[in-house]
Design an enzyme around this catalytic site. Structure first.
Site, PDB file in Angstrom:
ATOM      1  N   ASN A  55       0.867  -1.173   0.000  1.00 47.58           N
ATOM      2  CA  ASN A  55       0.000   0.000   0.000  1.00 47.58           C
ATOM      3  C   ASN A  55       0.907   1.226   0.000  1.00 47.58           C
ATOM      4  O   ASN A  55       1.380   1.673   1.047  1.00 47.58           O
ATOM      5  CB  ASN A  55      -0.891  -0.024   1.243  1.00 47.58           C
ATOM      6  CG  ASN A  55      -1.896   1.117   1.268  1.00 47.58           C
ATOM      7  OD1 ASN A  55      -1.752   2.114   0.562  1.00 47.58           O
ATOM      8  ND2 ASN A  55      -2.913   0.986   2.106  1.00 47.58           N
TER       9      ASN A  55
ATOM     10  N   ARG B 158      -2.424  -1.851  -3.734  1.00 50.81           N
ATOM     11  CA  ARG B 158      -3.484  -0.855  -3.652  1.00 50.81           C
ATOM     12  C   ARG B 158      -3.210   0.211  -4.705  1.00 50.81           C
ATOM     13  O   ARG B 158      -2.127   0.785  -4.761  1.00 50.81           O
ATOM     14  CB  ARG B 158      -3.505  -0.201  -2.276  1.00 50.81           C
ATOM     15  CG  ARG B 158      -4.575   0.890  -2.149  1.00 50.81           C
ATOM     16  CD  ARG B 158      -4.227   1.883  -1.080  1.00 50.81           C
ATOM     17  NE  ARG B 158      -5.235   2.922  -0.950  1.00 50.81           N
ATOM     18  CZ  ARG B 158      -5.002   4.134  -0.462  1.00 50.81           C
ATOM     19  NH1 ARG B 158      -3.783   4.459  -0.079  1.00 50.81           N
ATOM     20  NH2 ARG B 158      -5.963   5.026  -0.365  1.00 50.81           N
TER      21      ARG B 158
ATOM     22  N   HIS C 155     -11.710   5.142  -0.819  1.00 51.70           N
ATOM     23  CA  HIS C 155     -11.821   4.285   0.374  1.00 51.70           C
ATOM     24  C   HIS C 155     -12.712   3.073   0.102  1.00 51.70           C
ATOM     25  O   HIS C 155     -13.250   2.462   1.027  1.00 51.70           O
ATOM     26  CB  HIS C 155     -12.394   5.048   1.580  1.00 51.70           C
ATOM     27  CG  HIS C 155     -11.483   6.067   2.165  1.00 51.70           C
ATOM     28  ND1 HIS C 155     -11.934   7.235   2.750  1.00 51.70           N
ATOM     29  CD2 HIS C 155     -10.125   6.113   2.261  1.00 51.70           C
ATOM     30  CE1 HIS C 155     -10.907   7.941   3.186  1.00 51.70           C
ATOM     31  NE2 HIS C 155      -9.790   7.287   2.888  1.00 51.70           N
TER      32      HIS C 155
ATOM     33  N   ARG D 249      -7.716  18.293   4.705  1.00 54.18           N
ATOM     34  CA  ARG D 249      -8.541  18.641   3.552  1.00 54.18           C
ATOM     35  C   ARG D 249      -9.840  19.292   4.003  1.00 54.18           C
ATOM     36  O   ARG D 249     -10.410  18.907   5.023  1.00 54.18           O
ATOM     37  CB  ARG D 249      -8.861  17.391   2.715  1.00 54.18           C
ATOM     38  CG  ARG D 249      -7.631  16.685   2.160  1.00 54.18           C
ATOM     39  CD  ARG D 249      -8.033  15.451   1.377  1.00 54.18           C
ATOM     40  NE  ARG D 249      -6.917  14.523   1.263  1.00 54.18           N
ATOM     41  CZ  ARG D 249      -7.019  13.201   1.364  1.00 54.18           C
ATOM     42  NH1 ARG D 249      -8.199  12.651   1.565  1.00 54.18           N
ATOM     43  NH2 ARG D 249      -5.951  12.433   1.252  1.00 54.18           N
TER      44      ARG D 249
ATOM     45  N   GLU E 202      -7.832  -2.921   5.304  1.00 55.56           N
ATOM     46  CA  GLU E 202      -7.726  -2.812   3.855  1.00 55.56           C
ATOM     47  C   GLU E 202      -6.726  -3.808   3.282  1.00 55.56           C
ATOM     48  O   GLU E 202      -6.921  -4.343   2.188  1.00 55.56           O
ATOM     49  CB  GLU E 202      -7.327  -1.385   3.482  1.00 55.56           C
ATOM     50  CG  GLU E 202      -8.425  -0.366   3.770  1.00 55.56           C
ATOM     51  CD  GLU E 202      -7.961   1.063   3.602  1.00 55.56           C
ATOM     52  OE1 GLU E 202      -8.242   1.650   2.539  1.00 55.56           O
ATOM     53  OE2 GLU E 202      -7.325   1.587   4.538  1.00 55.56           O
TER      54      GLU E 202
END
Length: 373
Positions: free
Chosen positions: A9, A66, A155, A216, A357
């Site tokens: 990842n 990923r 996501h 963000r 994940e």
């Protein structure tokens, strides 16, 4: 022989890895500060080479990567060949901070492990089930098509894993469960999952849209951008940096870590009090909207760093939703592990589930190799 799968990842400034044997983790870790002069590996390629050099890869059957953005083309995980590699490269303009890092990891592993299958698992793939009404922005259609402007969502690997785990936790059929998944970490997104299908999600063409995040802004009137350009004299790159790296909790408080924000809030810091309220109010709005879009939710699940570890955020984000059958039990909310935190008999089950994940990427990589994709 037990299969061995390595998951890579590669984030914008890190490389996270996990090695599985028969579904069990045998090695894992994270390389931080990638690309920071004097503080970490020079680049992602160097970091991945270092990781591969110290792992025991005997009997490795696959590497699952990923990949943040799969655009319109990739709606499922896929075995990587030259054409797939090139296609991921063509999507760099849609994810300039992430796809180059993902490509670096793929390139190095293909070079060093030429006989091992490589599988790309896309963050955006889970959201290919979005109805066109959910994916379409109300701008000139020809302009949107020409520049690939639409809601892609992100996501997805986490939302897919968490929504399935929620069904297991509640002992309910996944294909009948309506879940609102709240992935709250430094990046944050909400997703409405109807019977295993993403039907709405808060992130859009990029991971900037939606919930308030660590750095963000989330949802913003586009006029703010025009105003900063025309009246503030800021360039496009400066505005991009402001909204992606100097906004959210960081912009409101100077700290992007919710733990610090909560500590300062408890001490009465007005900026932290406001930031916490802005953060939770945004979540409340999305939960209400998705409850309506789903025609009523069966479950709401919190996951990721903030979602799993902040009882204060969970309680505040769902406060005032009692009329929808949504409530949080204080004692259950204070517990640990995967669990239901709503009161007994509540119309909507509120859950906490730890996301994984990497395990989901490994599962999907195995499915591709076995023909189950």
């Amino acid at each position: 022989m037990t299969d061995r799968v390595l998951v890579l990842n590669c984030g914008s400034s890190s490389v996270k890895y996990r090695l599985y044997a028969g579904g069990s983790t045998v090695d894992s870790g994270t390389v931080e500060r990638v690309g920071e002069p004097g503080r970490g590996p020079a680049d992602h390629a160097t970091a991945v080479r270092d990781v591969l050099g110290r792992l025991d890869l005997t009997g490795l059957t696959a590497v699952g990567h990923r990949v943040v953005h799969g655009g319109r083309r990739f709606s499922a995980p896929v075995r990587i060949d030259d054409a797939v590699f090139a296609a991921i490269g063509e999507l760099v303009p849609l994810a300039p901070l992430h796809n180059p890092a993902n490509l670096a990891g793929i390139e190095v592993t293909r070079e060093l492990l030429p006989d091992v299958a490589q599988v790309a698992v896309f963050d955006t793939a889970f959201h290919h089930t979005l109805p066109e009404a959910a994916a379409t922005y109300a701008i000139d259609l020809e302009t949107a098509r020409r520049h690939d402007i639409r809601r892609y969502g992100f996501h997805g690997t986490s939302h897919g894993y968490v929504s399935r785990r929620t069904a297991e936790l509640l002992d309910r059929p996944y294909h009948r469960l309506r879940t609102i998944s709240l992935h709250l970490g430094n990046g944050a997104s909400a997703c409405a999952v109807d019977g295993g299908r993403s039907v709405a999600t808060s992130m859009g063409m990029s991971p900037l849209e939606g919930l308030v995040m660590g750095t963000r802004s989330g949802d913003l009137d586009p006029t703010v951008i025009f105003h900063l350009r025309r009246e503030g004299g800021l360039g496009v790159d400066e505005i991009d940096d402001l909204l992606n790296h100097r906004s959210g909790l960081l912009g409101l408080t100077g700290a992007n870590d919710m733990r610090e924000v909560q500590s300062r809030r408890a001490a009465g810091d007005p900026a932290a009090v406001l930031a916490f309220d802005v953060y939770c109010r945004r979540i409340t709005g999305y939960v209400g909207a998705y409850h309506a879009l789903l025609g009523g939710a069966d479950a709401i699940t919190f996951t990721a760093g903030v979602g799993e570890h902040s009882p204060e955020v969970r309680a505040a984000a769902l406060a005032g939703l009692d009329r929808l059958g949504i409530a949080v039990d204080p004692e259950r909310n204070a517990g640990t592990g995967d669990r239901v935190i709503s009161p007994a008999g509540a119309a909507v089950s509120v859950c906490v589930v730890g996301t994984d994940e990497e395990r989901e990427i490994a599962r999907q990589a195995r499915a591709v190799l076995s023909g189950g994709d």
